[in-house]
Design an enzyme around this catalytic site. Structure first.
Site, PDB file in Angstrom:
ATOM      1  N   HIS A  70      29.888  53.080  37.104  1.00  0.00           N
ATOM      2  CA  HIS A  70      29.331  54.133  37.952  1.00  0.00           C
ATOM      3  C   HIS A  70      30.241  55.365  37.916  1.00  0.00           C
ATOM      4  CE1 HIS A  70      27.144  50.964  40.773  1.00  0.00           C
ATOM      5  NE2 HIS A  70      26.686  50.946  39.529  1.00  0.00           N
ATOM      6  N   HIS A 112      22.377  56.502  38.868  1.00  0.00           N
ATOM      7  CA  HIS A 112      22.984  55.184  39.052  1.00  0.00           C
ATOM      8  C   HIS A 112      24.271  55.008  38.233  1.00  0.00           C
ATOM      9  CE1 HIS A 112      22.386  50.555  39.430  1.00  0.00           C
ATOM     10  NE2 HIS A 112      23.599  50.816  39.005  1.00  0.00           N
TER      11      HIS A 112
HETATM   12  O1  2HA Z   1      26.530  45.921  41.840  1.00  0.00           O
HETATM   13  O2  2HA Z   1      26.445  48.032  39.519  1.00  0.00           O
HETATM   14  O3  2HA Z   1      23.873  47.827  39.027  1.00  0.00           O
HETATM   15  C1  2HA Z   1      26.664  45.941  40.502  1.00  0.00           C
HETATM   16  C2  2HA Z   1      25.891  47.050  39.947  1.00  0.00           C
HETATM   17  C3  2HA Z   1      24.435  46.918  39.911  1.00  0.00           C
HETATM   18 ZN    ZN Z   2      25.244  49.610  38.866  1.00  0.00          ZN
END
Ligand code: 2HA
Ligand code: ZN
Length: 274
Positions: free
Chosen positions: A143, A212
């Site tokens: 992320h 995301h």
């Molecule tokens: O929680 O990143 O995409 C793990 C993640 C879900």
């Molecule tokens: Zn994720």
């Protein structure tokens, strides 16, 4: 040698530690998987649990991975904790002969199951194993903040997104010559997003998940981590440039062609505006 000292295990733990240090793994964000070699499996087997876990459904079908073993992060586990207690936060799983079930062979000693993104990881592995003749072994989801920020601002199409990030540092087209695939916003964790992502993995080594994160694939831990690192650095520069009011000049379009020729790396031409 103890299983935690094995090279593949150390490489895996290092990615978790460095990814956390980079700020890409808040809370339980992100996940990592590695397709073990035969030698890795032989070295790990003496440490496998003596009482076998139950088989459990993967949530999709990966017949091309029948009988393979993977080292994967645990669902809900924090990357930050992996170096401190690998045996509680990651696990080795075996895939059954049909490619529809898995069972845990080692790890997650205090309970748990493999990453919630197991369908995407395994479907990506299946495609890459086939396309690269077994060379690619790593799938990494993170992320990284600047890439995520850009998914709110740049057009969500592969050509424009890739072109923008290729421009942000001269060597970028050489690091991700196939460009970036884009998955529009979807609910994570299931088969649907796994199908969308793995379809892109036919063409790309990277899939951006809008609003995301990022999935990267590669032959080993260094290649895959560094791919994520390079893309996030490009995104950071892009955010800075946009925050300063935008570009006043950039790399000439023909410059990408010269770069590709001189370094002998074929870059996806349809990204360019020639
Ligand atoms: O929680 O990143 O995409 C793990 C993640 C879900
Ligand atoms: Zn994720």
């Amino acid at each position: 040698m103890a299983i935690l000292d094995e090279t593949f295990m150390q490489g895996f733990i290092d990615v978790c530690a460095e990814g956390y240090r980079k700020g890409w793994h808040e809370r339980n964000g992100g996940n990592l998987s590695y397709r073990m070699s035969e030698a890795d499996v032989e070295a790990a087997k003496p440490s496998f649990a003596t009482s076998k876990h139950e088989w459990a459904p993967i949530g999709t079908e990966v017949p091309g991975l029948a009988g393979e073993y993977f080292l994967v992060t645990g669902s809900g586990k924090h990357m930050r904790n992996v170096p401190k207690a690998p045996q509680d936060n990651i696990c080795i799983i075996e895939i059954d002969n049909a490619g529809v079930n898995y069972r845990i062979c080692w790890g997650l000693e205090k309970g748990g199951r493999p990453t919630s993104e197991l369908p995407t990881h395994l479907m990506n592995h299946e495609i890459k194993k086939k396309l690269t003749d077994g060379k690619y072994r790593v799938i990494y989801h993170a992320h990284p903040g600047n890439v995520i920020a850009l998914t709110f601002v740049l057009p969500l199409d592969s050509k424009n997104f890739t072109h923008e990030l290729w421009e942000m540092a001269t060597e970028n087209p050489l690091v991700f010559p196939k460009g970036l695939g884009i998955v529009p916003w979807m609910v994570p964790g299931g088969r649907e997003i796994a199908v969308a992502t793995s379809k892109l993995m036919n063409d790309f080594d990277v899939a951006i998940w809008a609003h995301h994160g990022v999935f990267c694939s590669g032959s080993d831990f260094d290649e895959t981590f560094s791919l994520m690192d390079t893309i996030e650095k490009a995104a950071e520069i892009c955010v800075k440039v946009k925050s300063m009011g935008g570009k006043n000049q950039t790399i000439p379009e023909k410059g990408f062609v010269d770069l590709s020729r001189d370094f002998g790396i074929k870059i996806k031409e349809e990204i360019l505006n020639l």
